[in-house]
Design an enzyme around this catalytic site. Structure first.
Site, mmCIF file in Angstrom:
data_model
loop_
_atom_site.group_PDB
_atom_site.id
_atom_site.type_symbol
_atom_site.label_atom_id
_atom_site.label_comp_id
_atom_site.label_asym_id
_atom_site.label_seq_id
_atom_site.Cartn_x
_atom_site.Cartn_y
_atom_site.Cartn_z
ATOM 1 N N LYS A 297 0.797 -1.236 0.000
ATOM 2 C CA LYS A 297 0.000 0.000 0.000
ATOM 3 C C LYS A 297 0.830 1.287 0.000
ATOM 4 C CE LYS A 297 -2.172 -1.577 3.626
ATOM 5 N NZ LYS A 297 -3.094 -1.845 4.711
ATOM 6 N N ASP B 63 -5.487 -5.523 10.759
ATOM 7 C CA ASP B 63 -6.822 -4.897 10.751
ATOM 8 C C ASP B 63 -7.946 -5.900 10.469
ATOM 9 O OD1 ASP B 63 -5.993 -5.167 8.118
ATOM 10 O OD2 ASP B 63 -6.561 -3.148 7.481
HETATM 11 C C1 GLC Z 1 -2.733 -5.031 2.764
HETATM 12 C C2 GLC Z 1 -1.917 -5.567 3.942
HETATM 13 C C3 GLC Z 1 -2.786 -6.352 4.889
HETATM 14 C C4 GLC Z 1 -3.993 -5.529 5.290
HETATM 15 C C5 GLC Z 1 -4.750 -5.054 4.051
HETATM 16 C C6 GLC Z 1 -5.958 -4.194 4.392
HETATM 17 O O1 GLC Z 1 -3.162 -6.102 2.007
HETATM 18 O O2 GLC Z 1 -0.861 -6.382 3.464
HETATM 19 O O3 GLC Z 1 -2.058 -6.727 6.032
HETATM 20 O O4 GLC Z 1 -4.847 -6.294 6.098
HETATM 21 O O5 GLC Z 1 -3.865 -4.308 3.234
HETATM 22 O O6 GLC Z 1 -5.601 -3.054 5.092
#
Ligand code: GLC
Length: 584
Positions: free
Chosen positions: A173, A208
């Site tokens: 991200k 999360d």
């Molecule tokens: C990305 C991260 C993951 C998280 C997701 C949503 O995929 O790698 O850990 O849960 O974003 O935020």
């Protein structure tokens, strides 16, 4: 900036070009089923071995809450759009109170030295404690009573080694802070607290998705999957420890029972053998900071949908020998990488939505200020079926109709009104001059947004379906018809027994048919969070359509999708509570 190769329609009509893009971005039900099978395979490969693309991270959370938990905790949440610090009060009656402060994380922090980033996290907690002194006493750490316990929601791939420690595997991200990968994230944060002599102790680490699962279980009393469809996408679910062979030498394996597993499904099919890549996806990947990673996430999540759409639009702006969009003009928004935010797509689709009754008069005035057209909506009743109406079944723009005054004159006032609303959004959000955007451009952009978002929602359904299959709650719809036993849920974990710990109902074939039916008809709780699922028009509806085509309408109907409100904060608090209880 590299762009997708422009379309040449020397040997193709403009309509063929649109048809071609439509074909590339449309997913057939058979492909959804095929992808789900591949997804299930990757789930099991990841449960078996460390270091696989889909990391299937054991979270060491072995029970789900039932709403009776109490306590006051600090939570720190990094991984969404903002950094958040919260104080969470669990009231013990399925409700909670939360005070929070959001802090910006600059690109410099995201991509600089990790210690600088973690110092900033510690400073933010410090600032929060100054502006929000604890209202009720924070649940004390049993070991050191004057130290405030904090749960960290860290939403990146982490190989967790215990409830309170885990090694960063990769960044996702848009983060790429240096000297973080391979280090224990809890230690990085704790060192930052200690450098500042703060009396805060990070006792729990949670993704999360795990937070979403726990918080939904806390507020609704039952949940088997927590999923995020926001900046990124991922899911965590309750798995049998016996089905996690890679835990073999861990004491957790001997205890048995269930454990929440963070799938990191954003990395599904990083090998790119199954996902329906188009040139637009490939250029996005090639120019991203993590090429060849997070393949699935790049099809689905809010961080990427705008960028895919931007590449679709650019290919039409640059089409040769004549441009097919915006008269070949591109604005700064359209030219810049990440310039087109996914929220623009959402606004475009909203602008199209029918609010005919309330807007009837307004639309007539906008489209026909002099009142010369008949004050009726031919698009509503008794409409000529040969006319293009842009509705869901007929969304592909008709170049012939939209390109000439005679063609446009055939459109109903309703459709013209909708196109005009979309056109206005494009003028303002893409920063075009009013005269540069035609109704045809509006139809094309709205179609492109719809295709990209619909594909994302259908693929999201693949992930949810795979979890239902993995946990024995569903069978593939075509198998169900040939062999109904596949749909009988044996040993289905039932969440929320006494003390918030799941219990297992073993349903034996034949002997307890009613019990099986009852169990089978139970609601399947799914806690979700993220901007797409919350705000993107029809995202959930389309995801459900996908579920129906993979696992059938009976199962889809039982899936209860609910918002895991403040999941990251409440989940971190619940984990901090579990960590304190486990302290020797
Ligand atoms: C990305 C991260 C993951 C998280 C997701 C949503 O995929 O790698 O850990 O849960 O974003 O935020």
């Amino acid at each position: 900036m590299a762009s997708t190769s422009a379309y040449s329609y020397l040997h193709k009509s403009p309509q063929d070009v649109l048809n071609d893009i439509d074909f590339q971005l449309t997913l057939e039900p058979a492909l959804l089923t095929k992808l789900t099978k591949a997804f299930l395979e990757e789930i099991n490969v990841g449960l078996g071995r460390y270091g696989e693309d889909m990391a299937m991270v054991p979270s060491f959370v072995t029970g789900v809450p039932d709403g009776s938990e109490t306590g006051t905790f600090l939570a720190l949440d990094l991984g969404g759009t903002n950094l958040r610090v919260c104080e969470v009060v669990l009231n013990g009656d399925k409700t909670f109170r939360l005070r929070q402060q959001k802090y910006k994380v600059s690109d410099q922090l995201k991509t600089g030295e990790a210690t600088v980033l973690f110092d900033y996290l510690a400073d933010s907690v410090d600032a929060f404690l100054t502006t929000h002194p604890p209202e009720s006493p924070l649940s004390p750490d049993a070991e050191v009573p004057d130290v405030l316990p904090l749960g960290l929601t860290f939403s990146f791939p982490v190989e967790q080694t215990a409830l309170g420690s885990g090694t960063i595997l990769t960044w996702t991200k848009g983060f790429s802070a240096k000297n973080a990968i391979g280090n224990d994230v809890v230690k990085l944060l704790q060192d930052a607290f200690d450098r500042k002599h703060m009396h805060v102790k990070c006792v729990a680490l949670v993704n999360d998705t795990v937070g979403a699962l726990l918080s939904r279980a806390y507020t609704s009393g039952g949940c088997i999957l927590g999923a995020i469809f926001g900046t990124g996408t991922n899911g965590a679910y309750l798995e049998e420890v016996a089905k996690i062979p890679k835990l073999a030498n861990n004491p957790a394996a001997a205890k048995g029972g269930y454990m929440v597993v963070n799938t990191e499904w954003g990395a599904f099919n990083n090998k790119r053998t199954q996902l329906p890549f188009t040139p637009f996806d490939s250029v996005l990947d090639r120019t991203s900071i993590n090429p060849r990673f997070q393949a699935f996430e790049k099809f689905i999540s809010g961080m990427y949908l705008g960028e895919i759409t931007r590449h679709v639009l650019l290919s039409l702006i640059d089409a040769a020998p004549r441009p097919m969009l915006f008269g070949g003009k591109a604005t700064k928004v359209v030219n810049e990488q990440w310039g087109l935010d996914t929220s623009v797509m959402s606004e475009v689709e909203e602008a199209w939505e029918t609010r005919v009754v309330e807007e009837k008069e307004k639309v007539i005035k906008e489209v026909d200020p002099n009142g010369t057209e008949p004050r009726s909506f031919p698009g509503e009743i008794g409409e000529n079926p040969n006319l293009w109406d842009g509705d869901d079944h007929d969304i592909l723009p008709r170049w012939d109709i939209l390109s000439t005054p005679e063609g446009l004159a055939q459109l109903s006032l309703k459709v013209k009104g909708k196109l005009e609303r979309v056109r206005k959004v494009l003028v303002s959000r893409l920063e075009y001059a009013d005269g540069d955007v035609s109704l045809r451009d509006a139809a094309i952009v709205r179609w492109a947004c719809h295709l990209v978002a619909r594909r994302a929602a259908l693929l999201s359904g693949v992930a949810v379906a795979a979890i239902l299959l993995q946990t024995g709650r569903a069978g593939f719809v075509q198998d169900v018809h040939s062999d109904s036993s596949l749909n009988t849920p044996n040993d289905v974990p039932k969440v929320n027994g006494a003390n918030g710990i799941h219990v297992t109902d073993s349903v034996t074939n034949g002997t307890s048919k009613n019990a099986a039916k009852e169990e089978f008809e139970e609601k399947i709780g799914v806690g979700v969070d993220g901007s797409l699922i919350q705000f993107y028009p029809h995202f959930e509806r389309t995801m459900r359509e996908s579920l129906r085509s993979i696992v059938g309408a009976d199962v889809e109907r039982r899936v209860e999708i609910g918002l895991a409100k403040d999941g990251s904060g409440v989940g971190a608090a619940l984990c901090a509570l579990q960590a304190l209880k486990q302290e020797p």
